[in-house]
Design an enzyme around this catalytic site. Structure first.
Site, PDB file in Angstrom:
ATOM      1  N   GLY A  45      48.453  33.358  29.162  1.00 46.99           N
ATOM      2  CA  GLY A  45      47.703  32.318  29.841  1.00 46.99           C
ATOM      3  C   GLY A  45      46.236  32.698  29.902  1.00 46.99           C
ATOM      4  CD  GLN A  50      41.475  34.807  32.728  1.00 47.95           C
ATOM      5  OE1 GLN A  50      42.261  33.895  32.532  1.00 47.95           O
ATOM      6  NE2 GLN A  50      41.833  36.086  32.638  1.00 47.95           N
ATOM      7  CB  CYS A  98      44.524  39.748  35.048  1.00 49.97           C
ATOM      8  SG  CYS A  98      43.222  38.505  34.976  1.00 49.97           S
ATOM      9  CG  LEU A  99      44.343  38.296  28.874  1.00 52.55           C
ATOM     10  CD1 LEU A  99      44.177  37.031  28.049  1.00 52.55           C
ATOM     11  CD2 LEU A  99      44.797  39.448  27.996  1.00 52.55           C
ATOM     12  CG  HIS A 140      47.841  34.996  36.694  1.00 53.76           C
ATOM     13  ND1 HIS A 140      48.042  36.330  37.002  1.00 53.76           N
ATOM     14  CD2 HIS A 140      46.677  34.950  35.976  1.00 53.76           C
ATOM     15  CE1 HIS A 140      47.034  37.045  36.497  1.00 53.76           C
ATOM     16  NE2 HIS A 140      46.196  36.235  35.865  1.00 53.76           N
ATOM     17  CD  GLU A 141      46.174  31.972  33.434  1.00 55.17           C
ATOM     18  OE1 GLU A 141      44.956  32.112  33.655  1.00 55.17           O
ATOM     19  OE2 GLU A 141      46.889  32.897  33.022  1.00 55.17           O
ATOM     20  CG  HIS A 144      42.180  33.399  36.677  1.00 57.56           C
ATOM     21  ND1 HIS A 144      41.354  34.477  36.883  1.00 57.56           N
ATOM     22  CD2 HIS A 144      43.245  33.879  36.000  1.00 57.56           C
ATOM     23  CE1 HIS A 144      41.901  35.573  36.336  1.00 57.56           C
ATOM     24  NE2 HIS A 144      43.065  35.230  35.799  1.00 57.56           N
TER      25      HIS A 144
END
Ligand code: NI
Length: 173
Positions: A45, A50, A98-99, A140-141, A144
Protein backbone atom coordinates in the site's frame (compact mmCIF):
# COMPACT_ATOMS: atom_id res chain seq x y z
CA UNK A 1 6.94 7.27 -13.07
CA UNK A 2 8.48 6.11 -9.81
CA UNK A 3 8.41 8.91 -7.23
CA UNK A 4 10.63 9.41 -4.22
CA UNK A 5 9.23 7.91 -1.01
CA UNK A 6 9.35 10.40 1.86
CA UNK A 7 10.84 9.08 5.09
CA UNK A 8 9.95 9.69 8.73
CA UNK A 9 11.02 13.18 9.76
CA UNK A 10 9.58 14.71 6.57
CA UNK A 11 6.81 17.09 7.73
CA UNK A 12 4.50 16.06 4.85
CA UNK A 13 3.96 12.71 6.64
CA UNK A 14 2.51 14.50 9.67
CA UNK A 15 0.17 16.86 7.77
CA UNK A 16 -3.56 16.25 7.36
CA UNK A 17 -3.99 15.67 3.63
CA UNK A 18 -6.53 17.69 1.60
CA UNK A 19 -9.69 16.28 0.10
CA UNK A 20 -9.61 15.87 -3.68
CA UNK A 21 -12.33 18.13 -5.13
CA UNK A 22 -12.43 16.41 -8.50
CA UNK A 23 -10.72 13.34 -9.93
CA UNK A 24 -8.71 14.72 -12.84
CA UNK A 25 -6.08 13.36 -15.20
CA UNK A 26 -3.54 14.67 -12.72
CA UNK A 27 -5.14 12.55 -9.97
CA UNK A 28 -5.03 9.52 -12.26
CA UNK A 29 -1.36 10.16 -13.05
CA UNK A 30 -0.68 10.39 -9.31
CA UNK A 31 -2.47 7.05 -8.77
CA UNK A 32 -0.50 5.37 -11.57
CA UNK A 33 2.79 6.71 -10.20
CA UNK A 34 1.86 5.57 -6.68
CA UNK A 35 1.12 2.04 -7.93
CA UNK A 36 4.45 1.94 -9.76
CA UNK A 37 6.33 3.33 -6.74
CA UNK A 38 4.61 0.85 -4.36
CA UNK A 39 5.43 -2.12 -6.61
CA UNK A 40 9.04 -1.10 -7.06
CA UNK A 41 9.39 -1.16 -3.26
CA UNK A 42 7.36 -4.41 -2.91
CA UNK A 43 4.86 -2.62 -0.71
CA UNK A 44 1.23 -3.56 -0.10
CA UNK A 45 0.00 0.00 0.00
CA UNK A 46 0.99 3.63 -0.38
CA UNK A 47 -0.60 6.96 0.53
CA UNK A 48 -0.07 10.18 -1.47
CA UNK A 49 1.72 12.01 1.40
CA UNK A 50 4.38 9.29 1.19
CA UNK A 51 5.30 10.65 -2.25
CA UNK A 52 5.09 14.23 -1.00
CA UNK A 53 1.55 14.97 -2.21
CA UNK A 54 -0.76 16.10 0.60
CA UNK A 55 -4.00 14.81 -0.97
CA UNK A 56 -6.43 12.12 0.15
CA UNK A 57 -5.41 9.36 -2.25
CA UNK A 58 -4.28 5.81 -1.38
CA UNK A 59 -3.45 2.62 -3.25
CA UNK A 60 -3.54 -0.93 -1.89
CA UNK A 61 -2.30 -4.17 -3.41
CA UNK A 62 -2.67 -7.36 -1.39
CA UNK A 63 -2.04 -10.93 -2.47
CA UNK A 64 -4.69 -13.26 -1.12
CA UNK A 65 -4.50 -17.05 -0.94
CA UNK A 66 -7.57 -18.89 -2.14
CA UNK A 67 -9.08 -21.00 0.60
CA UNK A 68 -9.91 -23.92 -1.69
CA UNK A 69 -6.51 -24.28 -3.37
CA UNK A 70 -2.91 -23.16 -3.18
CA UNK A 71 -3.56 -20.47 -5.81
CA UNK A 72 -3.40 -16.82 -4.92
CA UNK A 73 -4.87 -13.72 -6.47
CA UNK A 74 -3.85 -10.11 -6.25
CA UNK A 75 -6.36 -7.46 -5.29
CA UNK A 76 -5.47 -3.90 -6.27
CA UNK A 77 -7.42 -0.68 -5.82
CA UNK A 78 -7.00 3.06 -5.60
CA UNK A 79 -9.21 5.14 -3.30
CA UNK A 80 -9.77 8.89 -3.45
CA UNK A 81 -11.17 10.58 -0.31
CA UNK A 82 -11.60 7.23 1.51
CA UNK A 83 -13.79 7.26 4.62
CA UNK A 84 -14.36 4.49 7.11
CA UNK A 85 -18.14 4.23 7.52
CA UNK A 86 -18.23 1.18 9.79
CA UNK A 87 -15.74 -1.01 11.60
CA UNK A 88 -16.05 -4.24 13.55
CA UNK A 89 -15.66 -4.36 17.31
CA UNK A 90 -13.67 -7.51 16.74
CA UNK A 91 -9.98 -6.72 16.32
CA UNK A 92 -6.73 -8.57 15.64
CA UNK A 93 -3.06 -7.88 16.11
CA UNK A 94 -0.32 -8.41 13.56
CA UNK A 95 2.92 -6.84 12.46
CA UNK A 96 3.02 -3.83 10.18
CA UNK A 97 5.78 -2.06 8.36
CA UNK A 98 5.86 1.25 6.50
CA UNK A 99 7.79 2.26 3.40
CA UNK A 100 8.40 5.61 5.15
CA UNK A 101 9.98 3.87 8.17
CA UNK A 102 12.23 1.33 6.44
CA UNK A 103 13.63 -1.55 8.44
CA UNK A 104 11.09 -1.48 11.26
CA UNK A 105 8.11 -3.63 12.14
CA UNK A 106 5.61 -3.24 14.93
CA UNK A 107 2.58 -4.94 16.36
CA UNK A 108 -0.67 -3.02 15.72
CA UNK A 109 -4.27 -3.82 16.62
CA UNK A 110 -6.88 -3.17 13.91
CA UNK A 111 -10.56 -3.97 13.33
CA UNK A 112 -11.06 -7.28 11.53
CA UNK A 113 -13.65 -5.82 9.20
CA UNK A 114 -14.29 -2.32 7.81
CA UNK A 115 -16.63 -0.67 5.33
CA UNK A 116 -14.99 2.12 3.37
CA UNK A 117 -16.54 4.54 0.93
CA UNK A 118 -14.47 6.47 -1.57
CA UNK A 119 -14.14 7.51 -5.20
CA UNK A 120 -12.31 5.21 -7.57
CA UNK A 121 -9.74 6.12 -10.25
CA UNK A 122 -12.58 7.17 -12.60
CA UNK A 123 -14.25 9.34 -9.97
CA UNK A 124 -17.13 6.91 -9.38
CA UNK A 125 -18.47 6.32 -5.89
CA UNK A 126 -17.51 2.93 -4.45
CA UNK A 127 -18.13 1.13 -1.17
CA UNK A 128 -15.80 -1.66 -0.11
CA UNK A 129 -16.30 -4.35 2.53
CA UNK A 130 -12.81 -5.32 3.67
CA UNK A 131 -11.51 -8.07 5.92
CA UNK A 132 -8.16 -9.12 7.31
CA UNK A 133 -5.10 -7.81 5.48
CA UNK A 134 -7.14 -5.73 3.05
CA UNK A 135 -8.75 -3.97 6.02
CA UNK A 136 -5.38 -3.61 7.77
CA UNK A 137 -3.53 -2.22 4.74
CA UNK A 138 -6.35 0.19 3.89
CA UNK A 139 -6.60 1.50 7.46
CA UNK A 140 -2.81 1.93 7.58
CA UNK A 141 -3.03 4.07 4.41
CA UNK A 142 -6.03 6.10 5.64
CA UNK A 143 -4.04 6.83 8.81
CA UNK A 144 -1.30 8.32 6.59
CA UNK A 145 -3.87 10.84 5.27
CA UNK A 146 -4.36 12.10 8.82
CA UNK A 147 -0.63 12.27 9.57
CA UNK A 148 -0.71 9.09 11.66
CA UNK A 149 2.03 6.43 11.43
CA UNK A 150 1.90 2.83 12.68
CA UNK A 151 4.48 3.62 15.36
CA UNK A 152 1.81 5.87 16.96
CA UNK A 153 -0.45 2.82 17.37
CA UNK A 154 1.80 0.08 18.72
CA UNK A 155 0.04 -2.32 21.10
CA UNK A 156 2.92 -1.71 23.51
CA UNK A 157 6.03 0.51 23.30
CA UNK A 158 8.34 -2.51 23.19
CA UNK A 159 6.38 -4.17 20.36
CA UNK A 160 8.62 -2.70 17.65
CA UNK A 161 11.69 -4.34 16.16
CA UNK A 162 14.14 -4.20 13.25
CA UNK A 163 14.09 -6.63 10.35
CA UNK A 164 17.02 -8.05 8.39
CA UNK A 165 18.41 -6.20 5.41
CA UNK A 166 16.72 -7.26 2.21
CA UNK A 167 13.47 -7.96 3.99
CA UNK A 168 13.08 -4.43 5.07
CA UNK A 169 10.63 -3.24 2.46
CA UNK A 170 8.76 -6.49 1.99
CA UNK A 171 5.12 -6.15 2.95
CA UNK A 172 5.43 -2.60 4.19
CA UNK A 173 2.81 -0.04 3.31
NI1 NI B 1 2.99 3.36 5.79
Amino acid sequence: MVREIRKIGDPVLRRKAKKVEKVTRETQKLIDDMLQTMRESHGMGLAAPQVGVSQRVVVVEVEQKEESSSASSTITYALVNPEVVRQSDETWQDQEGCLSIPGWRGEVERPLHVSVKALDRSGNRVKLELDGWLARATLHEIDHLDGVLFIDKLVAPDRVWRVKEGEEEKEAA
